[in-house]
Design an enzyme around this catalytic site. Structure first.
Site, PDB file in Angstrom:
ATOM      1  N   LYS A 200     -12.699 -22.611 -46.033  1.00 33.44           N
ATOM      2  CA  LYS A 200     -13.391 -22.518 -44.754  1.00 33.44           C
ATOM      3  C   LYS A 200     -14.480 -21.452 -44.902  1.00 33.44           C
ATOM      4  O   LYS A 200     -14.252 -20.431 -45.564  1.00 33.44           O
ATOM      5  CB  LYS A 200     -12.411 -22.091 -43.644  1.00 33.44           C
ATOM      6  CG  LYS A 200     -13.040 -22.005 -42.258  1.00 33.44           C
ATOM      7  CD  LYS A 200     -12.045 -21.424 -41.256  1.00 33.44           C
ATOM      8  CE  LYS A 200     -12.574 -21.493 -39.832  1.00 33.44           C
ATOM      9  NZ  LYS A 200     -11.781 -20.670 -38.896  1.00 33.44           N
ATOM     10  N   HIS A 219      -4.173 -14.519 -34.469  1.00 35.89           N
ATOM     11  CA  HIS A 219      -3.394 -15.660 -34.954  1.00 35.89           C
ATOM     12  C   HIS A 219      -2.726 -15.290 -36.281  1.00 35.89           C
ATOM     13  O   HIS A 219      -3.106 -14.322 -36.933  1.00 35.89           O
ATOM     14  CB  HIS A 219      -4.303 -16.882 -35.180  1.00 35.89           C
ATOM     15  CG  HIS A 219      -5.295 -16.687 -36.287  1.00 35.89           C
ATOM     16  ND1 HIS A 219      -6.384 -15.839 -36.160  1.00 35.89           N
ATOM     17  CD2 HIS A 219      -5.352 -17.180 -37.552  1.00 35.89           C
ATOM     18  CE1 HIS A 219      -7.067 -15.841 -37.299  1.00 35.89           C
ATOM     19  NE2 HIS A 219      -6.471 -16.635 -38.170  1.00 35.89           N
ATOM     20  N   ASP A 221      -1.888 -17.371 -39.977  1.00 29.94           N
ATOM     21  CA  ASP A 221      -2.383 -18.583 -40.640  1.00 29.94           C
ATOM     22  C   ASP A 221      -1.260 -19.599 -40.829  1.00 29.94           C
ATOM     23  O   ASP A 221      -0.154 -19.240 -41.215  1.00 29.94           O
ATOM     24  CB  ASP A 221      -2.997 -18.223 -42.002  1.00 29.94           C
ATOM     25  CG  ASP A 221      -4.297 -17.424 -41.859  1.00 29.94           C
ATOM     26  OD1 ASP A 221      -4.902 -17.463 -40.767  1.00 29.94           O
ATOM     27  OD2 ASP A 221      -4.703 -16.775 -42.842  1.00 29.94           O
ATOM     28  N   HIS A 275      -3.605 -11.397 -37.280  1.00 26.21           N
ATOM     29  CA  HIS A 275      -4.932 -10.815 -37.503  1.00 26.21           C
ATOM     30  C   HIS A 275      -5.950 -11.507 -36.607  1.00 26.21           C
ATOM     31  O   HIS A 275      -5.674 -12.533 -35.988  1.00 26.21           O
ATOM     32  CB  HIS A 275      -5.327 -10.926 -38.983  1.00 26.21           C
ATOM     33  CG  HIS A 275      -5.349 -12.331 -39.500  1.00 26.21           C
ATOM     34  ND1 HIS A 275      -4.188 -13.052 -39.756  1.00 26.21           N
ATOM     35  CD2 HIS A 275      -6.367 -13.168 -39.802  1.00 26.21           C
ATOM     36  CE1 HIS A 275      -4.505 -14.262 -40.184  1.00 26.21           C
ATOM     37  NE2 HIS A 275      -5.834 -14.364 -40.220  1.00 26.21           N
TER      38      HIS A 275
END
Length: 333
Positions: A200, A219, A221, A275
């Site tokens: 990404k 969030h 991962d 994070h």
């Protein structure tokens, strides 16, 4: 038509930002960042000949932090610089050239150029545009989402991928041995040679009110591991004891995040890191996270060797695709 890409909105925003980018007070970086303290997350030298020490460092960081930085990782500086260069050139193309790579409407896949990623609580938006495409294994690659401009884009990404395998194998080996499993077992449980490398690029344009907006909200991962290359504009924050801190960047280091699937396979011994990213008033921040994902139909659960009467499973085994669907749509797992 209202511009929907953040890059276009940023070009129009001089003093203020649109309402939908203003976070609630309990999220605004201006109010929630611990000022003046930079989080020095563990730094691990992957070239250290003392393998026991490297394993112990990885284990401690994965248990206590959920993130760490690796240096002397074997990826040439030049390879990383080229990856960064071609990604930056893509985002500086005219808007209509980028839209050629837009994620198709109604597509179930995450690949392509876009802005919105997941269901956002209270309809808030993140100050970021992105490009997703898979870079490994070859059978999973869809070149329609790889930019043709600059012409060196493909070569730079393939070169990066080639050097990445060694880092991936070393990290999984350490995580595996650290749980008392054999060196190959952690990676095998997560897909082995079919592990998907999803790249990404996050593009965070300058923002007139960085105290109010977020690049990416808090969030963990979904992936097993995330290996991230930042540019030199600070923006990554981690949560420690319910407070938010800037993460200190180290030149030429790779930032490693433990993702949800490693937490699940380890039955909670390793922790997925919470994070978020903040934005900058003057400068563009760009980051290149590589998500190491299990194949979508692979069922992931706690490793059987880690489960017994004293350690019952803390997570339900489920297909990775199902896990992602629940997470992106905010459905309890």
């Amino acid at each position: 038509m209202e511009p929907e890409r953040v890059q276009e909105i940023a070009n129009l925003s001089k003093e203020t930002i649109p309402e939908e980018f203003i976070r609630t007070t309990n999220e605004q970086p201006g109010l929630t960042t611990v000022q003046g303290t930079v989080l020095e997350v563990p730094i691990i030298d992957l070239s250290d000949p003392d393998e026991e020490k490297v394993i112990q460092d990885v284990v401690n960081a994965s248990r206590n932090w959920g993130m760490f930085q690796v240096v002397n990782h074997g990826i040439p500086e030049d390879t990383i610089r080229r990856l960064q260069e071609v990604g930056k050139v893509f985002f500086e193309l005219p808007q209509e050239e980028k839209e050629v790579y837009a994620k198709p409407a109604g597509s179930q896949s995450i690949e392509g150029y876009g802005t919105k990623l997941q269901k956002e609580i209270q309809g808030k938006k993140a100050w970021v545009d992105h490009l997703f495409h898979k870079i490994w294994p070859p059978s999973e690659i869809n070149y329609q989402f790889w930019p043709k401009t600059p012409p060196s884009y493909r070569e730079a990404n393939e070169e990066y991928t080639k050097h990445m395998h060694g880092v991936v194998d070393k990290l999984f080996r350490c995580l595996s041995l650290g749980l008392g499993l054999e060196g190959h077992e952690m990676k095998e449980t997560l897909g082995g040679e079919n592990l998907v490398y999803l790249l990404k690029i996050n593009y965070y344009p300058p923002c007139p009110r960085p105290d109010l907006a977020l690049g990416v909200p808090a969030h963990t991962d979904m992936s097993s591991l995330t290996i991230l290359v930042p540019n030199d504009v600070q923006g990554l924050q981690a949560c420690r004891d319910d407070r938010w801190y800037d993460v200190k960047y180290i030149p030429n280091a790779l930032i490693i995040h433990i993702g949800d699937q490693v937490e699940i396979v380890s039955n909670g011994k390793y922790k997925s890191v919470l994070h978020r990213s903040i934005v900058n008033k003057e400068q563009t921040r760009i980051s290149w996270p590589l998500f190491l994902e299990p194949p979508s139909d692979l069922e992931v659960g706690p490793h059987p060797k880690l489960i017994n009467d004293a350690n019952p499973p803390k997570f339900k085994a489920k297909k990775y695709s199902q896990y992602c669907y629940c997470k992106l749509n905010k459905i309890p797992q």
